[in-house]
Write a protein that holds these residues in place. Structure first.
Motif, mmCIF file in Angstrom:
data_model
loop_
_atom_site.group_PDB
_atom_site.id
_atom_site.type_symbol
_atom_site.label_atom_id
_atom_site.label_comp_id
_atom_site.label_asym_id
_atom_site.label_seq_id
_atom_site.Cartn_x
_atom_site.Cartn_y
_atom_site.Cartn_z
ATOM 1 N N ALA A 36 0.953 -1.235 0.071
ATOM 2 C CA ALA A 36 0.260 0.065 -0.082
ATOM 3 C C ALA A 36 0.953 1.281 0.170
ATOM 4 N N THR A 37 1.935 1.125 0.850
ATOM 5 C CA THR A 37 2.633 2.407 0.850
ATOM 6 C C THR A 37 3.301 2.669 -0.424
ATOM 7 N N ALA A 38 3.964 1.569 -1.067
ATOM 8 C CA ALA A 38 4.707 1.740 -2.413
ATOM 9 C C ALA A 38 3.771 2.130 -3.599
ATOM 10 N N GLU A 39 2.466 1.735 -3.318
ATOM 11 C CA GLU A 39 1.430 2.464 -4.453
ATOM 12 C C GLU A 39 1.388 3.676 -4.111
ATOM 13 N N LEU A 40 1.186 4.260 -2.907
ATOM 14 C CA LEU A 40 1.036 5.749 -2.701
ATOM 15 C C LEU A 40 2.142 6.645 -3.283
ATOM 16 N N ILE A 41 3.404 5.791 -3.194
ATOM 17 C CA ILE A 41 4.411 6.682 -3.352
ATOM 18 C C ILE A 41 4.755 6.660 -5.031
ATOM 19 N N ASN A 42 4.317 5.261 -5.390
ATOM 20 C CA ASN A 42 4.309 4.945 -6.885
ATOM 21 C C ASN A 42 5.890 4.661 -7.169
ATOM 22 N N CYS A 43 6.302 3.752 -6.239
ATOM 23 C CA CYS A 43 7.792 3.436 -6.105
ATOM 24 C C CYS A 43 7.725 1.973 -6.084
ATOM 25 N N PRO A 44 8.909 1.129 -6.433
ATOM 26 C CA PRO A 44 8.817 -0.460 -6.267
ATOM 27 C C PRO A 44 8.810 -0.742 -4.892
ATOM 28 N N TYR A 45 8.469 -2.395 -4.768
ATOM 29 C CA TYR A 45 8.398 -2.764 -3.338
ATOM 30 C C TYR A 45 8.858 -4.237 -3.369
ATOM 31 N N LEU A 46 9.308 -4.680 -2.448
ATOM 32 C CA LEU A 46 9.796 -6.076 -2.392
ATOM 33 C C LEU A 46 9.252 -6.626 -0.922
ATOM 34 N N VAL A 47 8.791 -7.890 -1.076
ATOM 35 C CA VAL A 47 8.442 -8.523 0.248
ATOM 36 C C VAL A 47 9.284 -9.905 0.443
ATOM 37 N N LEU A 48 9.813 -9.779 1.449
ATOM 38 C CA LEU A 48 11.025 -10.743 1.742
ATOM 39 C C LEU A 48 10.188 -11.886 2.747
ATOM 40 N N THR A 49 10.664 -13.227 3.058
ATOM 41 C CA THR A 49 10.163 -14.024 3.641
ATOM 42 C C THR A 49 11.013 -14.250 5.081
ATOM 43 N N LYS A 50 10.304 -14.469 6.272
ATOM 44 C CA LYS A 50 10.925 -14.484 7.500
ATOM 45 C C LYS A 50 10.653 -16.003 8.361
ATOM 46 N N GLU A 51 11.544 -16.504 8.984
ATOM 47 C CA GLU A 51 11.313 -17.702 9.643
ATOM 48 C C GLU A 51 11.503 -17.157 11.153
ATOM 49 N N ARG A 52 10.723 -17.217 11.970
ATOM 50 C CA ARG A 52 10.956 -16.924 13.408
ATOM 51 C C ARG A 52 11.420 -18.203 14.276
ATOM 52 N N LEU A 53 12.712 -18.271 14.703
ATOM 53 C CA LEU A 53 13.274 -19.398 15.474
ATOM 54 C C LEU A 53 13.120 -19.121 16.969
ATOM 55 N N GLY A 54 12.631 -18.135 17.185
ATOM 56 C CA GLY A 54 12.600 -17.730 18.752
ATOM 57 C C GLY A 54 12.450 -16.342 19.014
ATOM 58 N N ASP A 55 12.020 -15.567 20.147
ATOM 59 C CA ASP A 55 11.544 -14.490 20.432
ATOM 60 C C ASP A 55 12.849 -13.359 19.645
ATOM 61 N N ARG A 56 14.054 -13.774 19.820
ATOM 62 C CA ARG A 56 15.063 -13.020 19.431
ATOM 63 C C ARG A 56 15.794 -13.518 18.155
ATOM 64 N N ASP A 57 15.322 -14.249 17.689
ATOM 65 C CA ASP A 57 16.011 -15.100 16.542
ATOM 66 C C ASP A 57 15.195 -15.343 15.390
ATOM 67 N N VAL A 58 15.518 -14.350 14.254
ATOM 68 C CA VAL A 58 14.749 -14.553 13.031
ATOM 69 C C VAL A 58 15.659 -14.698 11.719
ATOM 70 N N LYS A 59 15.240 -15.411 10.702
ATOM 71 C CA LYS A 59 15.990 -15.734 9.550
ATOM 72 C C LYS A 59 15.186 -15.112 8.627
ATOM 73 N N ILE A 60 16.024 -14.079 7.598
ATOM 74 C CA ILE A 60 15.059 -13.314 6.691
ATOM 75 C C ILE A 60 15.918 -13.930 5.155
ATOM 76 N N SER A 61 14.956 -13.943 4.263
ATOM 77 C CA SER A 61 15.283 -14.393 3.014
ATOM 78 C C SER A 61 16.215 -13.434 2.131
ATOM 79 N N THR A 62 16.830 -13.981 1.114
ATOM 80 C CA THR A 62 17.581 -13.253 0.328
ATOM 81 C C THR A 62 16.836 -12.420 -0.692
ATOM 82 N N PRO A 63 16.878 -11.127 -0.759
ATOM 83 C CA PRO A 63 15.930 -10.455 -1.890
ATOM 84 C C PRO A 63 16.457 -10.725 -3.202
ATOM 85 N N HIS A 64 15.569 -10.875 -3.898
ATOM 86 C CA HIS A 64 15.949 -10.900 -5.359
ATOM 87 C C HIS A 64 15.705 -9.532 -6.201
ATOM 88 N N ALA A 65 16.624 -8.767 -5.921
ATOM 89 C CA ALA A 65 16.469 -7.216 -6.166
ATOM 90 C C ALA A 65 16.711 -6.734 -7.533
#
Ligand code: R5P
Length: 299
Positions: A178-207
């Motif tokens: 929604a934010t990107a559409e309002l600005i008219n700019c590109p956006y990417l959505v990554l994926t996250k794996e939550r391994l614990g409260d303070r432990d997350v893994k984020i996917s590599t962007p295909h940018a």
């Protein structure tokens, strides 16, 4: 007569002052304090009989505040108020929306059920709707859900050169897109794996060839900051500059805020739904515009 506006744990020089300064409300007077044994004392001092009442509540760290809030609502009922609207710009207890393990309490449903019994209407900004499609699934009072995307988009337009909006996980797609559409700019959505409260893994962007853009991470909540820290790392590894991090709700502790500041990020900006020194995006206009539409100031 104007609705009476009560400040519940916002304090001066915050959103409360801004709403009050709009001239649309009369200031409510209430005493809330703790007895030496830790129990709460609540006394409404304003004349509220047959008046519309609005409570602007900062419910960050809700466990300390929830009972006093229920006591305030009951005191208002005892004074025969006409209607109670709770404005809780940050709505807590939305994230446990499922029983992940046997015996767990689905706190979102429990919290909403108790709160619904005390008020007539709830107004909030970007509640964490993940497995619930709407607030009406768990709140059985009128609800008004506002979105900060326009306000955030305005800030980005004015402050960021060549932005690329990045949602760090699938849940954040609603804000990022929604934010990107309002600005008219590109956006990417990554994926996250939550391994614990303070432990997350984020996917590599295909940018592709977007690395010349300024990455702007947009999420509803920044809590431990790990999501933003890990996303900044993967972006860095892909050749991006340090990102601007935008959160609607500054839930983080001081320690977590400092850890995020000391990581590879350019800037941290949050909306003033929860008072915090990272606040830089003002939601007062958003609230005022929308609240006026549901509250009749002449009643
Ligand atoms: C969760 O799904 C939310 O949208 C946020 O991504 C999350 O709360 C951020 O948490 P943290 O800052 O602890 O990584």
């Amino acid at each position: 007569m104007k609705p009476i506006l009560f400040d519940f744990f916002y304090g001066s020089k915050t959103l409360f002052t801004e709403l009050l300064n709009s001239g649309q409300f009369e200031k409510g007077e209430v005493d809330i304090r703790r007895f030496p044994d830790g129990e709460s004392y609540v006394r409404v001092r304003s004349q509220c009989t047959q008046r519309q009442v609005i409570i602007l509540a900062n419910l960050h760290h809700p466990d300390d505040k929830f009972l006093p809030l229920l006591f305030l609502c009951q005191a208002l009922r005892d004074l025969n108020v006409k209607h109670i609207t709770l404005i809780s710009p940050y709505l807590p207890y939305m994230r446990q929306d499922k029983r992940f393990h046997d015996g767990e309490c689905i706190t979102s449903a429990q919290f909403s059920s108790i709160l619904s019994s005390a008020i007539d209407r709830i107004v909030t900004i970007d509640p964490h709707l993940h497995r619930y499609a709407s607030l009406s699934e768990i709140y059985n009072v009128d609800n008004l859900v506002l979105k900060a995307d326009n306000t955030i988009a305005e800030w980005i337009k004015q402050n960021v050169n060549k932005p690329l909006i990045i949602g760090p996980d699938s849940e954040s797609e609603q804000w990022a897109a929604a934010t990107a559409e309002l600005i008219n700019c590109p956006y990417l959505v990554l994926t996250k794996e939550r391994l614990g409260d303070r432990d997350v893994k984020i996917s590599t962007p295909h940018a592709g060839d977007l690395t010349d853009h300024t990455p702007v991470l947009v999420d509803d909540i920044i809590s431990t900051g790990r999501t933003m820290i890990e996303t900044a790392k993967v972006l860095n590894a892909e050749g991006f500059g340090s990102p601007v991090c935008i959160g609607v709700h500054a839930v983080f502790s001081e320690r977590d805020y400092n850890a995020l500041r000391n990581s590879a990020v350019e800037k941290i900006i949050t909306c003033n739904t929860i008072p915090h020194h990272s606040n830089g995006i003002d939601v007062a206009k958003l609230l005022l515009g929308s609240v006026a539409a549901v509250i009749n100031p002449s009643s």
